[in-house]
Design a protein around this motif. Sequence first.
Motif, PDB file in Angstrom:
ATOM      1  N   PRO A 131       0.821  -1.214   0.000  1.00 46.83           N
ATOM      2  CA  PRO A 131       0.000   0.000   0.000  1.00 46.83           C
ATOM      3  C   PRO A 131       0.854   1.263   0.000  1.00 46.83           C
ATOM      4  O   PRO A 131       0.840   2.038   0.938  1.00 46.83           O
ATOM      5  CB  PRO A 131      -0.801  -0.133   1.288  1.00 46.83           C
ATOM      6  CG  PRO A 131       0.076  -0.938   2.176  1.00 46.83           C
ATOM      7  CD  PRO A 131       0.943  -1.804   1.318  1.00 46.83           C
ATOM      8  N   ASN A 135       6.406   4.816  -8.199  1.00 46.29           N
ATOM      9  CA  ASN A 135       6.730   5.607  -9.374  1.00 46.29           C
ATOM     10  C   ASN A 135       6.480   4.834 -10.647  1.00 46.29           C
ATOM     11  O   ASN A 135       6.850   3.674 -10.768  1.00 46.29           O
ATOM     12  CB  ASN A 135       8.204   5.998  -9.341  1.00 46.29           C
ATOM     13  CG  ASN A 135       8.437   7.190  -8.458  1.00 46.29           C
ATOM     14  OD1 ASN A 135       7.630   8.117  -8.458  1.00 46.29           O
ATOM     15  ND2 ASN A 135       9.502   7.168  -7.704  1.00 46.29           N
TER      16      ASN A 135
ATOM     17  N   GLY B  41       3.172  -0.032   4.224  1.00 43.11           N
ATOM     18  CA  GLY B  41       2.940   0.741   3.010  1.00 43.11           C
ATOM     19  C   GLY B  41       3.792   1.987   2.911  1.00 43.11           C
ATOM     20  O   GLY B  41       4.978   1.977   3.217  1.00 43.11           O
ATOM     21  N   GLY B  42       3.131   3.082   2.497  1.00 44.79           N
ATOM     22  CA  GLY B  42       3.834   4.336   2.305  1.00 44.79           C
ATOM     23  C   GLY B  42       4.425   4.880   3.595  1.00 44.79           C
ATOM     24  O   GLY B  42       5.282   5.762   3.573  1.00 44.79           O
ATOM     25  N   GLY B  79      -1.955   2.094   3.887  1.00 45.48           N
ATOM     26  CA  GLY B  79      -0.690   2.759   3.636  1.00 45.48           C
ATOM     27  C   GLY B  79      -0.589   4.185   4.139  1.00 45.48           C
ATOM     28  O   GLY B  79       0.398   4.849   3.884  1.00 45.48           O
ATOM     29  N   THR B 243       4.672  12.791   3.263  1.00 46.58           N
ATOM     30  CA  THR B 243       4.815  12.225   1.926  1.00 46.58           C
ATOM     31  C   THR B 243       3.580  11.426   1.515  1.00 46.58           C
ATOM     32  O   THR B 243       3.099  11.544   0.394  1.00 46.58           O
ATOM     33  CB  THR B 243       6.047  11.305   1.876  1.00 46.58           C
ATOM     34  OG1 THR B 243       7.177  12.054   2.298  1.00 46.58           O
ATOM     35  CG2 THR B 243       6.284  10.779   0.470  1.00 46.58           C
ATOM     36  N   SER B 244       3.035  10.644   2.455  1.00 47.37           N
ATOM     37  CA  SER B 244       1.948   9.744   2.073  1.00 47.37           C
ATOM     38  C   SER B 244       0.658  10.494   1.723  1.00 47.37           C
ATOM     39  O   SER B 244      -0.210   9.950   1.065  1.00 47.37           O
ATOM     40  CB  SER B 244       1.683   8.721   3.179  1.00 47.37           C
ATOM     41  OG  SER B 244       1.312   9.370   4.365  1.00 47.37           O
ATOM     42  N   GLY B 246       0.802  13.259  -0.102  1.00 43.23           N
ATOM     43  CA  GLY B 246       0.997  13.909  -1.396  1.00 43.23           C
ATOM     44  C   GLY B 246       2.236  14.765  -1.588  1.00 43.23           C
ATOM     45  O   GLY B 246       2.399  15.367  -2.643  1.00 43.23           O
ATOM     46  N   VAL B 249       4.339  13.671  -4.639  1.00 41.87           N
ATOM     47  CA  VAL B 249       3.565  13.836  -5.870  1.00 41.87           C
ATOM     48  C   VAL B 249       3.477  15.319  -6.239  1.00 41.87           C
ATOM     49  O   VAL B 249       3.614  15.698  -7.399  1.00 41.87           O
ATOM     50  CB  VAL B 249       2.153  13.228  -5.704  1.00 41.87           C
ATOM     51  CG1 VAL B 249       1.299  13.510  -6.924  1.00 41.87           C
ATOM     52  CG2 VAL B 249       2.252  11.726  -5.470  1.00 41.87           C
ATOM     53  N   SER B 279       8.971   4.797  -2.027  1.00 40.33           N
ATOM     54  CA  SER B 279       7.899   5.582  -1.427  1.00 40.33           C
ATOM     55  C   SER B 279       8.365   6.729  -0.543  1.00 40.33           C
ATOM     56  O   SER B 279       7.556   7.361   0.107  1.00 40.33           O
ATOM     57  CB  SER B 279       6.939   4.723  -0.588  1.00 40.33           C
ATOM     58  OG  SER B 279       6.540   3.614  -1.312  1.00 40.33           O
ATOM     59  N   ASN B 283      12.241   9.724  -3.371  1.00 42.18           N
ATOM     60  CA  ASN B 283      11.990   8.696  -4.379  1.00 42.18           C
ATOM     61  C   ASN B 283      10.854   9.108  -5.307  1.00 42.18           C
ATOM     62  O   ASN B 283      10.964   9.011  -6.531  1.00 42.18           O
ATOM     63  CB  ASN B 283      11.658   7.374  -3.659  1.00 42.18           C
ATOM     64  CG  ASN B 283      11.370   6.247  -4.628  1.00 42.18           C
ATOM     65  OD1 ASN B 283      10.230   6.039  -4.996  1.00 42.18           O
ATOM     66  ND2 ASN B 283      12.397   5.545  -5.052  1.00 42.18           N
ATOM     67  N   ILE B 284       9.766   9.604  -4.739  1.00 38.07           N
ATOM     68  CA  ILE B 284       8.598   9.941  -5.559  1.00 38.07           C
ATOM     69  C   ILE B 284       8.806  11.255  -6.313  1.00 38.07           C
ATOM     70  O   ILE B 284       8.433  11.372  -7.477  1.00 38.07           O
ATOM     71  CB  ILE B 284       7.324  10.002  -4.687  1.00 38.07           C
ATOM     72  CG1 ILE B 284       7.037   8.605  -4.140  1.00 38.07           C
ATOM     73  CG2 ILE B 284       6.129  10.500  -5.483  1.00 38.07           C
ATOM     74  CD1 ILE B 284       5.967   8.556  -3.103  1.00 38.07           C
TER      75      ILE B 284
END
Lengths: 308, 403
Positions: A131, A135, B41-42, B79, B243-244, B246, B249, B279, B283-284
Motif C-alpha cells: 500500500p 513511481n 505501506g507508504g 498505507g 509524503t503519504s 501527497g 507527488v 515511497s 523517491n517519488i
Amino acid sequence: MDVGTLTQQLVNALTLGAIYALIALGYTMVYGIIELINFAHGDVFMVGSFVSLWLLADFFGLRGPINNPAELVGVLVVAFVFSMVVMGLVGVVIERFAYRPLRNAPRLAPLITAIGVSFILQNIIQIWRGPAQLNSPQLINVQAGFRVGSAEVHWISVFVIAIAVGLIIGLHLFISRTRMGRAMRSTALDREAAQLMGVDINTTIAVTFFIGSALAGAAGVVQGLYYGYTFFTIGFQGGLKAFTAAVLGGIGNTTGAALGGFTIGFIEVFASQAGYANWSEAIVFSILILVLVFRPTGLLGQPTAERG
Amino acid sequence: MKPRPLAFVAVVALVASACGSSSSTTGPQVVKIGVELPLSGGEAPNGGPTLNGIQLAINQIQVPGYTVQLNTQDDAVNGVNNPDQGAKNIGTLVSDSQVFAVVGPFNSAVAKAEIPVSNEAGLIQCSPANTNSTLTLGDPAKALRQAHPDQIAYVRVVANDDFQGLADAIIAYKDLGKKSMYIVDDQTTYGKYLADVVQAQFTKMGGKVVKRDGAGANVSDYTSLLTAAKALSPDVVFYGGVTSTGGGVLRKQMVANGMGDLPFVGGDGISDGAASVASSFLNIAGDQGDLNTWMTTAGAHDIPDRATLAAAYQAAFGKELGAYSAAAYACTQVYLEALKAVGPDRAKVRAYVTDTTHTFNTVLGPISFDANGDINQEIISYFQFDPSTKDWKFVRQNDPTKA
C-alpha cells in the motif's frame, strides 16, 4: 486571471476530463447493456495502471523518458495493447464469475458483488505491490511542449487528449457501424427480443465488458504516463468521478459519458483555480444533483421508456 | 503396551506447567513496551527505522529482573497513518496488562486520537516524532486530557512545530533570501498547523505569502493549483504535510509544470530517507524534483555520540539511522530507567517519567520533561538535498528562537 493562465487551465481541464471520460465509458457501456452499476470498474482502471507499471518498469526496465521517437512509439503501442488486452480479459472474467450467475437475480445482488470485486482487486494489488505510492516511468518527457501565446502546452497533454478522443471515436464507430455494435445496441434495447433474433447474449455482454475494461486499462496507462505514479486506492477516487461523469452525461449514452468526463474536468480545474480545491468534489456533486433534479436522465440521456 | 495419547499429553502438560511456574519464580519477569507506529505501506519509511530504534535499545540495555518485550501495533490503514486505527491500537495496548509504557505515535493527528485514551488509562506515551504544538500546549492540550487534566500521560522527545515552523521560515527567508512564498498544506493536524506557523513567521520577517492552498490526501492532481500559483510568481514553495498525503507527488508535478526550479521547503513530514528508499519523498519527487529541496527535523541530528549509535544500528539492521531512530531509542531509555527505578507498575512509571525533576540519560544527552510533557531541549536540524549521495545532507542544528 490572465489569458495565459486561462489557456493553461483549459488544457489542464481537457487532460483531466479525457482521463475521466475514458473511465466513464466503461461505466456507461455496462449500465447500458445490463443496467448494472459496475462499482469495480474504477479498480479495473487502477489495476490497469499497475499492469502497465509492471510492464514498463519491471519487464522493460524503463525509468524515464525515451528520446528516440521510433522506440517511444513502439513502447507506447506495446504498453497500451498489453494493458488493454489484459484488463479486457480481467473484465470478461469478472463478468463471467461475479455478474453472469446473478443476471436474473434482484438488482441489489450484482451491485453487492460489484462492491466485493472492487475490494478483491484492491486487496490483490495491495498484497502484490504494497500500500504505497509507486513511481511509474514517464516515457514522454512531461516538460516538453510548445507555447501558445503565454501558455505552455505539454506534449503529454496533447497525447492524453488525443488518445482519449481517438478511443472515444473508435468506440462510437464500433457501436454504430459493426455487427457486434448492433448486437450490443439491440441487447441494450431489449435483451429477450435480441435473443429471439439470434443475438448471442452472453458473447455480446462479454464483449461489452472486454471493451469497457480495455478502455479503463488505457486510462491506467495514461495515469502512469501523465502523473508518473500510481497507488492502489486511485481506483476509488477516479472511479467515483468517472461514475459521476457517466450519470451527468446520461448513463447508458457513450457520447454523454465523454461529455460528462470533460465537464467534470472543467469543474474541478476551475474550482481549484478559484481557490476552492477542497470544495471541488462538493461542487461536482452539487452540479450532479442539480442536473438530476432538472434532467433526471442526464445531459444526453434518453428516457427509459424509449428502451422498453 | 501403547501409551494412551491423552494421558501422555496430560503428563507433558503437567511437567510443562510445573517448569513454567518454577521458572517464573526464579527467572526474570516478562514486561512489555507498547509500540504504536505507522509501519506498513507508504508509512514504512517512517515507522520502520523508528521501531528499529526501540528494538536496538531493548537489545542493548538490560534491566535486571526483567525481560522486556514489545507489543507492536501498526496504525497505517491502506498505507496512510490513521487516527481511528491509532485509537483502537492504544486500546489494545491498554488492555495488555504486561504493557507498562508506550512508545508512539508518529503522527500528530494520531496522537490527538490517542492521548484521551492513554490519559484515562494512566498509561504513559512517549512520542519520538509528534511535533504539533497543540498536543502539549494550551487549551487544546487540556481538552485532550479530560479524564485526568493534571496528570499528563504523554511526553515527547522532539521540539514542537512553533520551533520547526520558525526554522522553515528561516530557511526560506534568510538562508535562501526568498520573499514571496506559495504554501500547500495537506489538511492534517500536523500539516495545517505547521503551515500556519511558517506563514506567520515568514510574513513577520518581511516576506509575502502569495497563495495558500489546502489539498488533502484525496487530491492527486495538483496541476490546476500549480497553474494558478505560477501566475502569481512565487519564488519559494513550502509544503506542510507528509509524503503519504501527497508531498512527493506535489513536487513531481511541480517539475512537470515548469516549477521544478523553485526551491521547495518542507517539515519533518518529508524526512523519510534517501531517494533509493521506495515511497520516500525523494523517491517519488524524482531526480529533478529532488534538486533545490530543503527540510527540517524536530530534534538534534548531532547527538552526543552519534557514531556509536549509528554503528550499532548499522550492525543490527544494515541501514543508516532513520530521522527519528535516535528519538525512539531515547524514549525507550527513559522507560527502561523508570522500570529499573520503580518497576513495571503503570501508575508509578507514569509518575516517574513525568516528574519534572528527573533527568534521564539518553542518546540525546541528559533530558527532562516540563510540566506539559515537552522536552527541555528544543533543537531543530536543517537538511538540504545532496545530489551526489541522492540523500538529505545535514546542514546545521540550533534552537531557532535563539539563532
